[in-house]
Design an enzyme around this catalytic site. Structure first.
Site, PDB file in Angstrom:
ATOM      1  N   THR A 166      10.231  -3.603  -3.055  1.00  0.00           N
ATOM      2  CA  THR A 166      10.403  -2.130  -2.793  1.00  0.00           C
ATOM      3  C   THR A 166      11.863  -2.017  -2.363  1.00  0.00           C
ATOM      4  O   THR A 166      12.349  -2.928  -1.737  1.00  0.00           O
ATOM      5  CB  THR A 166       9.456  -1.595  -1.707  1.00  0.00           C
ATOM      6  N   ARG A 194      -3.304   4.856  -7.244  1.00  0.00           N
ATOM      7  CA  ARG A 194      -3.029   4.382  -5.947  1.00  0.00           C
ATOM      8  C   ARG A 194      -1.776   4.953  -5.493  1.00  0.00           C
ATOM      9  O   ARG A 194      -0.767   4.624  -6.013  1.00  0.00           O
ATOM     10  CB  ARG A 194      -3.109   2.916  -5.513  1.00  0.00           C
ATOM     11  N   VAL A 195      -1.666   5.678  -4.496  1.00  0.00           N
ATOM     12  CA  VAL A 195      -0.333   6.073  -3.795  1.00  0.00           C
ATOM     13  C   VAL A 195       0.086   5.242  -2.622  1.00  0.00           C
ATOM     14  O   VAL A 195      -0.937   5.311  -1.812  1.00  0.00           O
ATOM     15  CB  VAL A 195      -0.145   7.639  -3.861  1.00  0.00           C
ATOM     16  N   GLY A 196       1.119   4.704  -2.493  1.00  0.00           N
ATOM     17  CA  GLY A 196       1.443   3.926  -1.241  1.00  0.00           C
ATOM     18  C   GLY A 196       2.387   5.028  -0.300  1.00  0.00           C
ATOM     19  O   GLY A 196       2.539   5.967  -0.403  1.00  0.00           O
ATOM     20  N   ASP A 197       2.752   4.087   0.692  1.00  0.00           N
ATOM     21  CA  ASP A 197       3.765   4.872   1.887  1.00  0.00           C
ATOM     22  C   ASP A 197       5.034   5.474   1.125  1.00  0.00           C
ATOM     23  O   ASP A 197       5.364   6.424   1.692  1.00  0.00           O
ATOM     24  CB  ASP A 197       4.062   3.723   2.820  1.00  0.00           C
ATOM     25  N   THR A 217       9.706  -0.808   3.906  1.00  0.00           N
ATOM     26  CA  THR A 217       9.276  -1.478   2.784  1.00  0.00           C
ATOM     27  C   THR A 217       8.320  -2.429   3.600  1.00  0.00           C
ATOM     28  O   THR A 217       8.189  -2.855   4.454  1.00  0.00           O
ATOM     29  CB  THR A 217      10.268  -2.663   2.128  1.00  0.00           C
ATOM     30  N   GLY A 218       7.174  -2.883   2.708  1.00  0.00           N
ATOM     31  CA  GLY A 218       6.085  -3.733   3.198  1.00  0.00           C
ATOM     32  C   GLY A 218       4.729  -3.132   2.547  1.00  0.00           C
ATOM     33  O   GLY A 218       4.567  -2.492   1.580  1.00  0.00           O
ATOM     34  N   HIS A 219       3.553  -3.502   3.630  1.00  0.00           N
ATOM     35  CA  HIS A 219       2.381  -3.112   3.054  1.00  0.00           C
ATOM     36  C   HIS A 219       2.078  -1.807   3.212  1.00  0.00           C
ATOM     37  O   HIS A 219       1.852  -1.384   4.703  1.00  0.00           O
ATOM     38  CB  HIS A 219       1.294  -4.310   4.227  1.00  0.00           C
TER      39      HIS A 219
HETATM   40  N1  GLY Z   1       5.619  -0.466   0.209  1.00  0.00           N
HETATM   41  C1  GLY Z   1       5.093  -0.349  -0.905  1.00  0.00           C
HETATM   42  C2  GLY Z   1       3.726  -0.030  -1.158  1.00  0.00           C
HETATM   43  O1  GLY Z   1       2.982  -0.522  -0.484  1.00  0.00           O
HETATM   44  O2  GLY Z   1       3.601   0.695  -2.231  1.00  0.00           O
END
Ligand code: GLY
Length: 306
Positions: A166, A194-197, A217-219
């Site tokens: 990211t 799926r929508v992320g952070d 950035t990350g999970h």
């Molecule tokens: N941080 C990027 C994602 O999980 O989509």
């Protein structure tokens, strides 16, 4: 105010053979953003320009080089935020464009909304004259290989869960305005839709002239649970330095939800940091005509800007 830009190319574990490419990519992006700041450009434009460089670089999980969803397709998220007025624009699950960050900026500047998703985002891109490209053009051999590997049961869950690469940028300009921008293809083999952070304000980024700017950035699912970017801003509001605030935010995410990630932070005085709880995070920063770059914990190579 002396301008500063910090960029990241994602937190995670970087395969050795790609390390040099990541370093070169973040350096180019930081220098592009700094060039804009040096010419008295706005922080908002500097972060957008830096992120466009990273989106166009196939090493990173954003734009060209994005990871693939469960169907083997690209769906991208991006956010941009202006610290002057808390205006923000984002897109999620967007397809068939090269630079989601530019579309996010248009959402901010040309609509009454803050986040457009999927088909609506694509229709808006078309209406704004952004060229449509076949989604195939965003797919690299590497992202296709990774998708195939992760389709099989028993694939490494760590590799498949962390959104490597990211990209993001934070900056403060000569007027003291801050901004952030973040862009991603998300998680490998994620569910369709799926929508992320990254697309979520306060998670993928936050910018407020009163305190500073953050890009994460990350999970993604962990970052969203703790609204990591806003959490770090809150810590700075309480008087912490960028470094202390970043460390506290990442520690909380680890202890509270067992999540790993990385952040870049600049405060309203121009102090900055790049911190991560993963093994590596590629980052680069420019301040006072000095370019700094790092990948590993404790690493900070410094060189003059040419
Ligand atoms: N941080 C990027 C994602 O999980 O989509």
């Amino acid at each position: 105010m002396k301008p500063v830009i910090v960029v990241h190319g994602g937190a995670g574990t970087i395969v050795k053979e790609y390390e040099e490419g990541y370093r070169t990519g973040v350096k180019r992006a930081a220098l592009k953003g700094y060039d804009c700041l040096r010419q008295k450009g706005a922080a908002l434009t500097a972060v957008e320009e830096a992120v466009v460089v990273l989106e166009n670089d196939p090493h990173f999980n954003a734009g060209y080089g994005s990871v693939l969803n469960e169907e083997g397709d690209v769906e991208m998220d991006a956010i941009i935020m202006d610290g002057r007025n808390l205006m923000s624009g984002a897109v999620s699950a967007v397809r068939c464009i090269a630079n989601p960050i530019t579309l996010a900026r248009l959402v901010m500047e040309k609509t009454d909304h803050m986040l457009l998703t999927c088909k609506g985002a694509s229709l808006f891109a078309k209406a704004q004259g952004i060229p449509e490209i076949p989604n195939e053009k965003l797919i690299t051999e590497r992202s296709r290989e990774r998708w195939k590997t992760n389709l099989h049961p028993g694939s490494n869950p760590v590799v498949s869960q962390i959104g490597l690469g990211t990209v993001g940028a934070v900056a403060i300009d000569s007027e003291g305005n801050v901004a952030c921008a973040t862009s991603t293809g998300g998680l490998t083999n994620k569910m369709i839709g799926r929508v992320g952070d990254t697309a979520c304000i306060g998670s993928g980024g936050y910018a407020d002239n009163a305190f500073g700017a953050v890009s994460t950035t990350g999970h993604g699912e962990s970052i969203m649970k703790v609204t990591l970017a806003r959490l770090i801003i809150n810590h700075m509001e309480q008087g912490m330095s960028p470094e202390e605030a970043a460390e506290a935010g990442l520690k909380y995410m680890k202890t509270r939800v067992n999540g790993l990630g990385g952040v870049i932070v600049v405060n309203s005085s121009g102090d900055w940091t790049a911190k991560f709880s993963t093994k590596q995070m590629t980052w680069a920063a420019v301040q006072d005509d000095q370019l700094q770059v790092g990948v590993y914990h404790g690493e900070k190579d410094t060189m003059p800007v040419g």
